[in-house]
Design a protein around this motif. Structure first.
Motif, PDB file in Angstrom:
ATOM      1  N   ALA A  81       0.826  -1.212   0.000  1.00  0.00           N
ATOM      2  CA  ALA A  81       0.000   0.000   0.000  1.00  0.00           C
ATOM      3  C   ALA A  81       0.856   1.256   0.000  1.00  0.00           C
ATOM      4  O   ALA A  81       0.608   2.195  -0.767  1.00  0.00           O
ATOM      5  N   THR A  82       1.891   1.279   0.854  1.00  0.00           N
ATOM      6  CA  THR A  82       2.678   2.510   0.990  1.00  0.00           C
ATOM      7  C   THR A  82       3.533   2.780  -0.255  1.00  0.00           C
ATOM      8  O   THR A  82       3.735   3.943  -0.623  1.00  0.00           O
ATOM      9  N   TYR A  83       4.022   1.716  -0.908  1.00  0.00           N
ATOM     10  CA  TYR A  83       4.815   1.959  -2.110  1.00  0.00           C
ATOM     11  C   TYR A  83       3.945   2.534  -3.231  1.00  0.00           C
ATOM     12  O   TYR A  83       4.403   3.354  -4.034  1.00  0.00           O
ATOM     13  N   TRP A  84       2.683   2.121  -3.270  1.00  0.00           N
ATOM     14  CA  TRP A  84       1.758   2.649  -4.286  1.00  0.00           C
ATOM     15  C   TRP A  84       1.596   4.150  -4.124  1.00  0.00           C
ATOM     16  O   TRP A  84       1.440   4.869  -5.112  1.00  0.00           O
ATOM     17  N   TYR A  85       1.643   4.622  -2.891  1.00  0.00           N
ATOM     18  CA  TYR A  85       1.475   6.053  -2.606  1.00  0.00           C
ATOM     19  C   TYR A  85       2.801   6.716  -2.215  1.00  0.00           C
ATOM     20  O   TYR A  85       2.794   7.788  -1.603  1.00  0.00           O
ATOM     21  N   SER A  86       3.919   6.100  -2.559  1.00  0.00           N
ATOM     22  CA  SER A  86       5.214   6.637  -2.134  1.00  0.00           C
ATOM     23  C   SER A  86       5.497   8.017  -2.712  1.00  0.00           C
ATOM     24  O   SER A  86       6.156   8.840  -2.074  1.00  0.00           O
ATOM     25  N   ASP A  87       4.985   8.308  -3.920  1.00  0.00           N
ATOM     26  CA  ASP A  87       5.196   9.640  -4.478  1.00  0.00           C
ATOM     27  C   ASP A  87       4.441  10.697  -3.669  1.00  0.00           C
ATOM     28  O   ASP A  87       4.944  11.805  -3.440  1.00  0.00           O
ATOM     29  N   VAL A  88       3.237  10.353  -3.195  1.00  0.00           N
ATOM     30  CA  VAL A  88       2.466  11.274  -2.358  1.00  0.00           C
ATOM     31  C   VAL A  88       3.165  11.470  -1.017  1.00  0.00           C
ATOM     32  O   VAL A  88       3.287  12.600  -0.518  1.00  0.00           O
ATOM     33  N   LEU A  89       3.648  10.372  -0.428  1.00  0.00           N
ATOM     34  CA  LEU A  89       4.349  10.451   0.850  1.00  0.00           C
ATOM     35  C   LEU A  89       5.627  11.269   0.713  1.00  0.00           C
ATOM     36  O   LEU A  89       5.971  12.060   1.608  1.00  0.00           O
ATOM     37  N   MET A  90       6.331  11.093  -0.403  1.00  0.00           N
ATOM     38  CA  MET A  90       7.557  11.863  -0.627  1.00  0.00           C
ATOM     39  C   MET A  90       7.232  13.339  -0.792  1.00  0.00           C
ATOM     40  O   MET A  90       7.976  14.202  -0.309  1.00  0.00           O
ATOM     41  N   GLU A  91       6.115  13.635  -1.451  1.00  0.00           N
ATOM     42  CA  GLU A  91       5.712  15.046  -1.620  1.00  0.00           C
ATOM     43  C   GLU A  91       5.428  15.683  -0.269  1.00  0.00           C
ATOM     44  O   GLU A  91       5.812  16.832  -0.022  1.00  0.00           O
ATOM     45  N   ILE A  92       4.773  14.937   0.620  1.00  0.00           N
ATOM     46  CA  ILE A  92       4.496  15.452   1.967  1.00  0.00           C
ATOM     47  C   ILE A  92       5.804  15.659   2.733  1.00  0.00           C
ATOM     48  O   ILE A  92       5.998  16.685   3.398  1.00  0.00           O
ATOM     49  N   LEU A  93       6.718  14.699   2.614  1.00  0.00           N
ATOM     50  CA  LEU A  93       7.985  14.770   3.338  1.00  0.00           C
ATOM     51  C   LEU A  93       8.850  15.939   2.872  1.00  0.00           C
ATOM     52  O   LEU A  93       9.553  16.571   3.666  1.00  0.00           O
ATOM     53  N   THR A  94       8.785  16.250   1.566  1.00  0.00           N
ATOM     54  CA  THR A  94       9.636  17.318   1.025  1.00  0.00           C
ATOM     55  C   THR A  94       8.996  18.705   1.112  1.00  0.00           C
ATOM     56  O   THR A  94       9.656  19.696   0.826  1.00  0.00           O
ATOM     57  N   ARG A  95       7.730  18.773   1.519  1.00  0.00           N
ATOM     58  CA  ARG A  95       7.029  20.061   1.537  1.00  0.00           C
ATOM     59  C   ARG A  95       7.753  21.137   2.358  1.00  0.00           C
ATOM     60  O   ARG A  95       7.901  22.276   1.883  1.00  0.00           O
ATOM     61  N   PRO A  96       8.238  20.818   3.583  1.00  0.00           N
ATOM     62  CA  PRO A  96       8.950  21.864   4.341  1.00  0.00           C
ATOM     63  C   PRO A  96      10.184  22.389   3.617  1.00  0.00           C
ATOM     64  O   PRO A  96      10.492  23.583   3.689  1.00  0.00           O
ATOM     65  N   LEU A  97      10.898  21.502   2.915  1.00  0.00           N
ATOM     66  CA  LEU A  97      12.077  21.945   2.168  1.00  0.00           C
ATOM     67  C   LEU A  97      11.679  22.805   0.979  1.00  0.00           C
ATOM     68  O   LEU A  97      12.266  23.872   0.746  1.00  0.00           O
ATOM     69  N   ILE A  98      10.696  22.357   0.212  1.00  0.00           N
ATOM     70  CA  ILE A  98      10.264  23.095  -0.977  1.00  0.00           C
ATOM     71  C   ILE A  98       9.812  24.501  -0.595  1.00  0.00           C
ATOM     72  O   ILE A  98      10.135  25.494  -1.279  1.00  0.00           O
ATOM     73  N   GLU A  99       9.084  24.621   0.519  1.00  0.00           N
ATOM     74  CA  GLU A  99       8.607  25.932   0.951  1.00  0.00           C
ATOM     75  C   GLU A  99       9.743  26.821   1.430  1.00  0.00           C
ATOM     76  O   GLU A  99       9.626  28.058   1.390  1.00  0.00           O
ATOM     77  N   ALA A 100      10.848  26.222   1.894  1.00  0.00           N
ATOM     78  CA  ALA A 100      11.988  27.006   2.363  1.00  0.00           C
ATOM     79  C   ALA A 100      12.913  27.424   1.222  1.00  0.00           C
ATOM     80  O   ALA A 100      13.708  28.352   1.377  1.00  0.00           O
ATOM     81  N   LEU A 101      12.804  26.749   0.070  1.00  0.00           N
ATOM     82  CA  LEU A 101      13.663  27.064  -1.080  1.00  0.00           C
ATOM     83  C   LEU A 101      13.236  28.372  -1.742  1.00  0.00           C
ATOM     84  O   LEU A 101      12.063  28.744  -1.695  1.00  0.00           O
ATOM     85  N   PRO A 102      14.179  29.076  -2.374  1.00  0.00           N
ATOM     86  CA  PRO A 102      13.795  30.237  -3.189  1.00  0.00           C
ATOM     87  C   PRO A 102      12.849  29.796  -4.302  1.00  0.00           C
ATOM     88  O   PRO A 102      12.921  28.663  -4.780  1.00  0.00           O
TER      89      PRO A 102
END
Length: 240
Positions: A31-52
């Motif tokens: 189940a989690t691998y099927w949604y791994s792209d969504v989970l990765m997007e959630i995990l990277t959100r703080p970094l993306i928002e901190a980037l220029p």
């Protein structure tokens, strides 16, 4: 597990419980691998928002890096998702060998430990990630642009989540050691000055070599230490 069961019986039951746990993790991984792209997007959100704004993207430096990164995201998430069932299997194996008094606190300790780990991970994601990333990325210049590998970021983020999850166990460890009569609450309070030194040494070892990251770990650890000391005072074994 029965106290009177022969060794081969214990080993057989252990194997069965390990197999059940492995099946649970595998099913969760599906189940989690099927949604791994969504989970990765959630995990990277703080970094993306901190980037220029001009650099709000993730990169990969090897052809197989996205595949293995998503694989790790799925596996880590699967272990977390299946952990209640795995803990239940562990409890089922050791419970029959425990005394009644030990049974009363074993499961609550495991349950509270799990909650504390999740609380530490959430604290890191909500409060530490935005502050730490904003500070670390502040060193970029027009000539020095951030180019962040998704694999490297996942390793760093996972390290932060695990470290904060482990650190949040501190009050529980202190309360349990006091309950067992190993270290008293008064001792924890008497040695608070030494605890501060140890805490910030640990923070320096477990975080990147910058003051902000060390403070983001050291200050919560300090608060958790004093919470643990108070719990140790309240729950500690009474001296006869």
């Amino acid at each position: 597990m029965s106290e009177h069961m022969p060794l081969t019986g214990h080993l057989k039951e252990l194997r069965q419980r390990l197999i059940r746990s492995a099946i649970a993790v595998t099913a969760a991984f599906a189940a989690t691998y099927w949604y791994s792209d969504v989970l990765m997007e959630i995990l990277t959100r703080p970094l993306i928002e901190a980037l220029p704004e001009s650099s709000r993207f993730m990169a990969f430096t090897a052809v197989s890096e996205p595949f293995f990164t998503y694989l790790k995201v799925g596996m880590y998430s699967a272990v977390l998702l299946a952990s209640p069932y795995v803990l239940f299997q562990a409890w089922g194996f050791v419970a029959p060998a425990l005394y009644e008094e030990e049974k009363k606190w074993f499961f609550p300790v495991v349950f509270v430990s799990t909650l504390l780990f999740l609380s530490g991970a959430v604290f890191a994601y909500v409060f530490v990630f935005p502050t730490a990333f904003k500070y670390l990325l502040s060193f970029s210049t027009p000539e020095l642009k951030p180019f962040i590998s998704m694999g490297e970021y996942f390793s760093t983020a996972a390290m932060f989540l695990v470290v904060f999850g482990a650190v949040f166990q501190l009050p529980l460890v202190m309360a349990v050691t006091a309950k067992l009569g190993i270290v008293s609450g008064k001792t924890y309070i008497a040695y608070w000055r030494y605890a501060i030194v140890v805490i910030f040494i640990v923070a320096a070892v477990l975080t990147p070599p910058d003051v902000v990251s060390q403070l983001l770990l050291g200050l919560p650890m300090l608060g958790l230490y004093f919470i643990g000391a108070l719990l140790a005072l309240m729950l500690g074994k009474k001296q006869g």
